[in-house]
Design a protein around this motif. Sequence first.
Motif, PDB file in Angstrom:
ATOM      1  N   VAL A  64      23.077  46.275  36.467  1.00 36.65           N
ATOM      2  CA  VAL A  64      23.257  44.874  36.836  1.00 36.65           C
ATOM      3  C   VAL A  64      23.955  44.829  38.188  1.00 36.65           C
ATOM      4  O   VAL A  64      24.934  45.548  38.408  1.00 36.65           O
ATOM      5  N   SER A  65      23.447  44.010  39.089  1.00 33.46           N
ATOM      6  CA  SER A  65      24.084  43.865  40.394  1.00 33.46           C
ATOM      7  C   SER A  65      24.410  42.407  40.665  1.00 33.46           C
ATOM      8  O   SER A  65      23.774  41.501  40.128  1.00 33.46           O
ATOM      9  N   VAL A  66      25.419  42.197  41.503  1.00 30.78           N
ATOM     10  CA  VAL A  66      25.772  40.863  41.992  1.00 30.78           C
ATOM     11  C   VAL A  66      26.143  41.014  43.457  1.00 30.78           C
ATOM     12  O   VAL A  66      27.092  41.718  43.777  1.00 30.78           O
ATOM     13  N   THR A  67      25.393  40.387  44.348  1.00 28.43           N
ATOM     14  CA  THR A  67      25.705  40.469  45.772  1.00 28.43           C
ATOM     15  C   THR A  67      26.112  39.094  46.276  1.00 28.43           C
ATOM     16  O   THR A  67      25.330  38.154  46.240  1.00 28.43           O
ATOM     17  N   TYR A  68      27.353  39.008  46.715  1.00 32.89           N
ATOM     18  CA  TYR A  68      27.931  37.762  47.226  1.00 32.89           C
ATOM     19  C   TYR A  68      27.768  36.616  46.235  1.00 32.89           C
ATOM     20  O   TYR A  68      27.357  35.521  46.597  1.00 32.89           O
ATOM     21  N   GLY A  69      28.102  36.896  44.982  1.00 32.13           N
ATOM     22  CA  GLY A  69      27.949  35.872  43.962  1.00 32.13           C
ATOM     23  C   GLY A  69      29.139  35.682  43.048  1.00 32.13           C
ATOM     24  O   GLY A  69      29.369  34.584  42.555  1.00 32.13           O
ATOM     25  N   ILE A  70      29.928  36.741  42.819  1.00 33.82           N
ATOM     26  CA  ILE A  70      30.946  36.604  41.767  1.00 33.82           C
ATOM     27  C   ILE A  70      32.093  35.690  42.171  1.00 33.82           C
ATOM     28  O   ILE A  70      32.773  35.142  41.310  1.00 33.82           O
TER      29      ILE A  70
ATOM     30  N   SER B  12      35.580  40.636  51.347  1.00 33.91           N
ATOM     31  CA  SER B  12      36.967  41.073  51.213  1.00 33.91           C
ATOM     32  C   SER B  12      37.648  40.874  52.559  1.00 33.91           C
ATOM     33  O   SER B  12      37.002  40.480  53.534  1.00 33.91           O
ATOM     34  N   VAL B  13      38.933  41.142  52.617  1.00 32.72           N
ATOM     35  CA  VAL B  13      39.701  40.911  53.838  1.00 32.72           C
ATOM     36  C   VAL B  13      40.216  42.241  54.375  1.00 32.72           C
ATOM     37  O   VAL B  13      40.913  42.969  53.656  1.00 32.72           O
ATOM     38  N   PRO B  14      39.893  42.605  55.611  1.00 33.40           N
ATOM     39  CA  PRO B  14      40.423  43.848  56.200  1.00 33.40           C
ATOM     40  C   PRO B  14      41.947  43.825  56.197  1.00 33.40           C
ATOM     41  O   PRO B  14      42.565  42.770  56.372  1.00 33.40           O
TER      42      PRO B  14
ATOM     43  N   GLY C 137      36.300  46.826  55.777  1.00 35.08           N
ATOM     44  CA  GLY C 137      36.762  45.948  54.713  1.00 35.08           C
ATOM     45  C   GLY C 137      36.299  44.520  54.818  1.00 35.08           C
ATOM     46  O   GLY C 137      36.786  43.645  54.085  1.00 35.08           O
ATOM     47  N   ILE C 138      35.332  44.234  55.698  1.00 32.20           N
ATOM     48  CA  ILE C 138      34.786  42.884  55.785  1.00 32.20           C
ATOM     49  C   ILE C 138      34.115  42.506  54.470  1.00 32.20           C
ATOM     50  O   ILE C 138      34.177  41.368  54.016  1.00 32.20           O
ATOM     51  N   SER C 139      33.455  43.462  53.866  1.00 29.63           N
ATOM     52  CA  SER C 139      32.892  43.331  52.527  1.00 29.63           C
ATOM     53  C   SER C 139      33.247  44.591  51.756  1.00 29.63           C
ATOM     54  O   SER C 139      33.656  45.599  52.345  1.00 29.63           O
ATOM     55  N   THR C 140      33.096  44.540  50.447  1.00 28.38           N
ATOM     56  CA  THR C 140      33.397  45.705  49.618  1.00 28.38           C
ATOM     57  C   THR C 140      32.357  45.832  48.515  1.00 28.38           C
ATOM     58  O   THR C 140      31.941  44.829  47.925  1.00 28.38           O
ATOM     59  N   ILE C 141      31.946  47.069  48.261  1.00 26.58           N
ATOM     60  CA  ILE C 141      31.063  47.372  47.135  1.00 26.58           C
ATOM     61  C   ILE C 141      31.903  47.987  46.017  1.00 26.58           C
ATOM     62  O   ILE C 141      32.745  48.862  46.268  1.00 26.58           O
ATOM     63  N   TYR C 142      31.677  47.522  44.802  1.00 23.94           N
ATOM     64  CA  TYR C 142      32.352  48.047  43.624  1.00 23.94           C
ATOM     65  C   TYR C 142      31.290  48.576  42.650  1.00 23.94           C
ATOM     66  O   TYR C 142      30.272  47.924  42.446  1.00 23.94           O
ATOM     67  N   THR C 143      31.551  49.737  42.089  1.00 23.40           N
ATOM     68  CA  THR C 143      30.703  50.233  41.004  1.00 23.40           C
ATOM     69  C   THR C 143      31.560  50.400  39.757  1.00 23.40           C
ATOM     70  O   THR C 143      32.743  50.752  39.838  1.00 23.40           O
ATOM     71  N   ALA C 144      30.974  50.122  38.617  1.00 20.52           N
ATOM     72  CA  ALA C 144      31.684  50.244  37.343  1.00 20.52           C
ATOM     73  C   ALA C 144      30.680  50.582  36.254  1.00 20.52           C
ATOM     74  O   ALA C 144      29.514  50.228  36.361  1.00 20.52           O
TER      75      ALA C 144
END
Length: 242
Positions: A128-134, A163-165, A232-239
Amino acid sequence: MTKIKPYKSSGESKKKQVKTMFDNIAGNYDRMNKLITFGMDIKWRKNVYKLVNKNHPTSILDIATGTGDMLLLYAKTDASKIVGADISDGMLSVANQKIKKHSLENRISLELCDAEHLSFEDTTFDAVSVTYGIRNFEDLEKGLKEILRVLNDNGTCVILETSVPDRFPFKQGYHFYTKRIMPIWGKLFSKDKKAYSYLSDSALDFPYGKKLQVILERVGFKEVEIMPQAQGISTIYTARKK
């Protein structure tokens, strides 16, 4: 997480306001997204695709799929089931046009539903992915629990979000850009004058980095990894679901 809404003077719920906002901006969302990120979102979405595809999923769900860019990338995988879900009719309409343009109707399906009430059975998807949605979820933890529910055992969740640098001068530049420049571009190029002010405010308010990791682990995810993009302008998370 605070309840920042697109239309502060409206008494409607955040969920209804988000739906209205994305219906309003669906027609020029892609153009604005490329403009705001200087096209860097293309690379970041490809990074999400690589992380999802490395586990060779047979079923993929993209939540808050918007105009469907991630779905087109997932069509390159060997997955037999690819689904895009979104709360906005307008965004799904644009996504559907793209799917038809690339003759992918037999591989990709679209579902109108919100992230906190997914219309899928338990353990349905390998990824499952979410890009710029959560950050648009009305109840973040409830949405994350729904993702966990529909994931197969040992399934993977991949999230791309703003995210914020934290380093000079990137942090200062980011704040100036999101608070001053983004809303101006939104007013110039979007018929919804408040949409891009909301997107800016919600980006700064979102619990990114370690804060989001804590939330992901609290709802039951394991092996959370944090991968900042472009300082850090954006961040990818995997879980993973264990």
